[in-house]
Design a protein around this motif. Sequence first.
Motif, PDB file in Angstrom:
ATOM      1  N   PRO A 195       0.784  -1.424  -0.033  1.00  0.00           N
ATOM      2  CA  PRO A 195      -0.054  -0.157  -0.207  1.00  0.00           C
ATOM      3  C   PRO A 195       0.922   1.104   0.163  1.00  0.00           C
ATOM      4  CG  PRO A 195      -0.033  -0.850   2.388  1.00  0.00           C
ATOM      5  CD  PRO A 195       0.751  -1.753   1.543  1.00  0.00           C
ATOM      6  N   VAL A 196       0.137   2.318  -0.577  1.00  0.00           N
ATOM      7  CA  VAL A 196       0.969   3.555  -0.619  1.00  0.00           C
ATOM      8  C   VAL A 196       0.220   4.736   0.252  1.00  0.00           C
ATOM      9  CG1 VAL A 196       1.723   5.464  -2.287  1.00  0.00           C
ATOM     10  CG2 VAL A 196       1.683   3.206  -2.790  1.00  0.00           C
ATOM     11  N   LEU A 197       0.909   5.482   0.782  1.00  0.00           N
ATOM     12  CA  LEU A 197       0.434   6.593   1.727  1.00  0.00           C
ATOM     13  C   LEU A 197       0.812   7.841   0.889  1.00  0.00           C
ATOM     14  CD1 LEU A 197      -0.649   8.006   4.080  1.00  0.00           C
ATOM     15  CD2 LEU A 197       1.486   7.907   5.160  1.00  0.00           C
ATOM     16  N   ASP A 214      -5.698   0.448  -2.161  1.00  0.00           N
ATOM     17  CA  ASP A 214      -4.336   0.237  -1.514  1.00  0.00           C
ATOM     18  C   ASP A 214      -3.879   1.817  -1.264  1.00  0.00           C
ATOM     19  OD1 ASP A 214      -4.137  -2.352  -1.452  1.00  0.00           O
ATOM     20  OD2 ASP A 214      -3.698  -2.699  -3.384  1.00  0.00           O
ATOM     21  N   THR A 234      -3.974   5.182   0.882  1.00  0.00           N
ATOM     22  CA  THR A 234      -4.428   6.327   1.637  1.00  0.00           C
ATOM     23  C   THR A 234      -4.237   7.714   1.491  1.00  0.00           C
ATOM     24  OG1 THR A 234      -4.085   4.648   3.339  1.00  0.00           O
ATOM     25  CG2 THR A 234      -4.323   6.750   4.384  1.00  0.00           C
ATOM     26  N   TYR A 237       3.147   0.825   4.987  1.00  0.00           N
ATOM     27  CA  TYR A 237       3.323   1.308   3.802  1.00  0.00           C
ATOM     28  C   TYR A 237       4.619   0.879   2.888  1.00  0.00           C
ATOM     29  CZ  TYR A 237      -1.086   3.874   5.173  1.00  0.00           C
ATOM     30  OH  TYR A 237      -2.080   3.963   5.318  1.00  0.00           O
ATOM     31  N   ARG A 238       4.444   0.727   1.901  1.00  0.00           N
ATOM     32  CA  ARG A 238       5.903   0.469   1.038  1.00  0.00           C
ATOM     33  C   ARG A 238       6.269   1.633   0.351  1.00  0.00           C
ATOM     34  NH1 ARG A 238       6.480  -5.597   0.239  1.00  0.00           N
ATOM     35  NH2 ARG A 238       8.415  -4.743  -0.226  1.00  0.00           N
ATOM     36  N   VAL A 267       5.710   6.193   0.573  1.00  0.00           N
ATOM     37  CA  VAL A 267       4.972   7.392   0.877  1.00  0.00           C
ATOM     38  C   VAL A 267       5.358   8.393  -0.269  1.00  0.00           C
ATOM     39  CG1 VAL A 267       4.908   9.438   2.328  1.00  0.00           C
ATOM     40  CG2 VAL A 267       5.312   7.173   3.343  1.00  0.00           C
ATOM     41  N   CYS A 297       6.184   8.934   9.465  1.00  0.00           N
ATOM     42  CA  CYS A 297       6.009   8.082   8.290  1.00  0.00           C
ATOM     43  C   CYS A 297       7.067   7.152   8.349  1.00  0.00           C
ATOM     44  CB  CYS A 297       6.626   8.849   7.198  1.00  0.00           C
ATOM     45  SG  CYS A 297       5.310  10.218   6.582  1.00  0.00           S
ATOM     46  N   ARG A 338       5.608   4.017   9.701  1.00  0.00           N
ATOM     47  CA  ARG A 338       4.735   3.263   9.551  1.00  0.00           C
ATOM     48  C   ARG A 338       5.099   2.596   7.853  1.00  0.00           C
ATOM     49  NH1 ARG A 338       2.732   6.616  12.659  1.00  0.00           N
ATOM     50  NH2 ARG A 338       0.803   6.179  13.761  1.00  0.00           N
ATOM     51  N   LEU A 339       6.615   2.827   7.833  1.00  0.00           N
ATOM     52  CA  LEU A 339       7.161   2.518   6.375  1.00  0.00           C
ATOM     53  C   LEU A 339       7.421   1.086   6.572  1.00  0.00           C
ATOM     54  CD1 LEU A 339       7.459   3.752   3.556  1.00  0.00           C
ATOM     55  CD2 LEU A 339       9.632   4.591   4.381  1.00  0.00           C
TER      56      LEU A 339
END
Length: 205
Positions: free
Chosen positions: A44-46, A68, A70, A110-111, A113, A134, A137-138
């Motif tokens: 997923p990507v932020l 996927d 956010t 997340y993979r 940002v 970040c 959560r990365l």
Amino acid sequence: MSNADRLKFLLAWARRPLRIASVTPSGPRLAALMTRELAPHSAPVLELGPGTGVFTRALEARGIAQRDLTLVEREAAFIPLLRARFPQATVLEGDAAEVCRYGIAHDVPYRAVVSGLPLPSLRRSDLRCLIAACLDRLAPDGAFYQFTYGPVCPVPAAMLRAFGLRAERIGTTLRNFPPAAVYRISRLGETIDGRPVPAGGRAAA
């Protein structure tokens, strides 16, 4: 890009010129450069500061599903537009630093940002909090992508060292207004043949 999008962006910039990176949305060439290392396995990507969704559409074009994504956006005027254009994405309204700290779960790292935030206008303490949130959560092999209109990476070298990060300029586009460069920021130690691992892991090599 529609005239309505340009007008929304201009009005938002007029209200908060230090919080909006430019008077117009980013162009397609910058969007392509920001997302060129990303692919379906990068999810997923932020996305921080998506605005009218120029980078978001580029992420979709790279094969990343809306579910996927956010999206964290401060400007209230952009929220209905983002929810209408990307109905399957998670759209959060609020300051990116605050939402990153308190509003996003840790269960799925997340993979990548993708940041459209004007980092040079942030206070140093806010920037530090944003980077820390970040990173928290990365995924270990993930990366933070940031564009800038300036000559150097907008995350200061001392802050990169403090967090154990490297910044690599992955490209420049003169065919954007204004011209812009894109940096990949990743953790030290993750390399393929001496190069930083692109977001999404070793399968991208």
